[in-house]
Design an enzyme around this catalytic site. Sequence first.
Site, PDB file in Angstrom:
ATOM      1  N   THR A 182       0.862  -1.184   0.000  1.00 39.89           N
ATOM      2  CA  THR A 182       0.000   0.000   0.000  1.00 39.89           C
ATOM      3  C   THR A 182       0.900   1.236   0.000  1.00 39.89           C
ATOM      4  OG1 THR A 182       0.008   0.072   2.399  1.00 39.89           O
ATOM      5  CG2 THR A 182      -1.760  -1.180   1.364  1.00 39.89           C
ATOM      6  N   GLU A 332      -5.540  -3.415  -1.476  1.00 40.30           N
ATOM      7  CA  GLU A 332      -5.995  -4.555  -0.671  1.00 40.30           C
ATOM      8  C   GLU A 332      -7.050  -5.384  -1.389  1.00 40.30           C
ATOM      9  OE1 GLU A 332      -5.568  -1.475   0.327  1.00 40.30           O
ATOM     10  OE2 GLU A 332      -4.819  -1.352   2.374  1.00 40.30           O
ATOM     11  N   LYS A 441     -13.329  17.912  10.043  1.00 38.44           N
ATOM     12  CA  LYS A 441     -14.359  17.843  11.081  1.00 38.44           C
ATOM     13  C   LYS A 441     -14.501  19.216  11.718  1.00 38.44           C
ATOM     14  CE  LYS A 441     -15.867  14.161  14.111  1.00 38.44           C
ATOM     15  NZ  LYS A 441     -15.468  13.012  14.885  1.00 38.44           N
ATOM     16  N   TRP A 446     -18.906  16.448   9.899  1.00 34.98           N
ATOM     17  CA  TRP A 446     -18.032  16.087   8.784  1.00 34.98           C
ATOM     18  C   TRP A 446     -18.374  16.899   7.545  1.00 34.98           C
ATOM     19  CZ3 TRP A 446     -17.787   9.983   8.881  1.00 34.98           C
ATOM     20  CH2 TRP A 446     -16.940   9.602   9.937  1.00 34.98           C
TER      21      TRP A 446
END
Length: 553
Positions: A182, A332, A441, A446
Amino acid sequence: MLGRMMDFPLTLTHLFERAERLFPGRPIVSRKADRSLARATVKDFGVRTRRLMSALEGLGVQPGTRVATLAWNHAQHLEVYFAVPLMGAIVHTLNLRLHPNEIAYIADHAEDSVVVVDASLVPLLEKFIDKVPWIRHVVVIADGTTEVKGGYLDYEKLLEGAEPRAELPQLDERAAAMLCYTSGTTGNPKGVLYTHRSTCLHAMAVCLRDSLGLASMDTAMPVVPMFHAAAWGIPYAAIATGAKLVFPGPHLDPASIVELMEGEEVTLAAGVPTIWLGILDLLDRDRKAEKAHDLSRVRTMVIGGAAAPPAMIDGFKTRHGLEVTHAWGMTEMNPLGTVARLKPDMVGQAWDTELPVRATQGFPVMFVEHRLMDESGKALPWDGKTMGELEVRGPWVASSYFADEGKDRFTETGWFKTGDVVTIDPEGYVTITDRAKDVVKSGGEWISSVALENALMSHPAVLEAAVFAAAHPKWDERPVAAIVQRPGSDVSEEELAGHIKDQFASYWLPDAYVFMDQIPRTSTGKFLKTRLRELYGDILLVTSQPPPAVKAK
Ligand code: AMP
């Protein structure tokens, strides 16, 4: 129990032998470093891959051995993509855009013992090779312009001296085939082991008409690097189906890509948004200059890895008649997860109605399941409004990381926590609003940076926009927009604020704008918001500073 189906193994051996038998004449075209085109067929590829297997065996490669690649997209890279897993060994694609120290960490962690490297990348290899004690052999893919140095092996000479391996070993479908790391913008990169089974099922999924629909009639060009999540499985799927393959080599500038698309009659090309933004810009400029391009063979351009801005999807369609397929995936996941396909009842509507659907990340391909969860692990509604973390599971989703790191990403009930903050609508379409670590935030609420970016990028003067969280004394965090203007444009902060103000609640609107020449990016083309926060994360705290909208010109 009698009467059941065969337990036929899903291995790359089948895909490889199938291509050799059924599609020997199909072309594989690679752009070389000197810009010339190398042409081969699947038959050549088959023989050379078999030779490579014998040669690697001679170098001591055995089942489980990690063979790394440090290479651009080309036919030799494809040979390694197959030869290594067909021997039961593991091909590990190193990301050449990373810092040498990061590559060293990854190669050391993977215990790579052979590296196959492009001649042009030998200087990069030499920056970290001393830090990787496992490396026993370096095999150089020469480009005709440089000599292969003493101590290193010449890929072509190695092949010349090796007999094509006649019999391929029988493999367990659960054996590892490929190792990808990753990008790890926070913490160390983590390895993901693709199995033969996951890679084969994924290749089949790439060919589904409701996903990318790759077929023998296609000419596929993976612009996405082969070191980024197996070039989204396109090389494997192309060999499996007999599609013609076109590799751009190291030449990823818009003009070179468009030239290849035209000249080789590409029907499907795939890459990250940055590549396509550059291509759209080139097509727009050439259209103004009355320079024509014939891209009539292009069936679709697959865009993923980061959000495809709706303005870009719209620009391709309305100005150039080109269709974009927006897809979402992760290292993944081999990596394909969702594709923004229209459902039958959405077909035939006005473009304005269709565009927002095409701009979502889409719904999962067959065998991938998804759900929306809150921080406490409670399922959230699919109402298109509620934001939560996306979790996925399926036969090509990792069940753990290599060396068992990052355990907290895997739930006890078998789901993978993607770290993407999304909404899911009642039809199952996913819209990414943020990466969890990049979320803004403000006063506990959000704010979707991706939604703001998309809106800003619909302004004609904006080439790119990245919205990030800046610290705020009252609201904790507030959004700030980093803007790259289109060459020759001059837009003010007020105009941009006015452009987006009716689309969002007022508390969503950025508190400041920063104008830059280039937005920092990760090695795989995503906005590097950690860097933006390092540079400008305090600008809302320092009130005596000159306003941040000072233009970088
Ligand atoms: P990687 O493993 O490097 O391919 O990165 C996977 C991550 O890239 C995902 O978790 C998303 O955050 C992001 N990503 C991939 N595709 C998209 C997309 N179409 N739109 C927005 N973000 C995406």
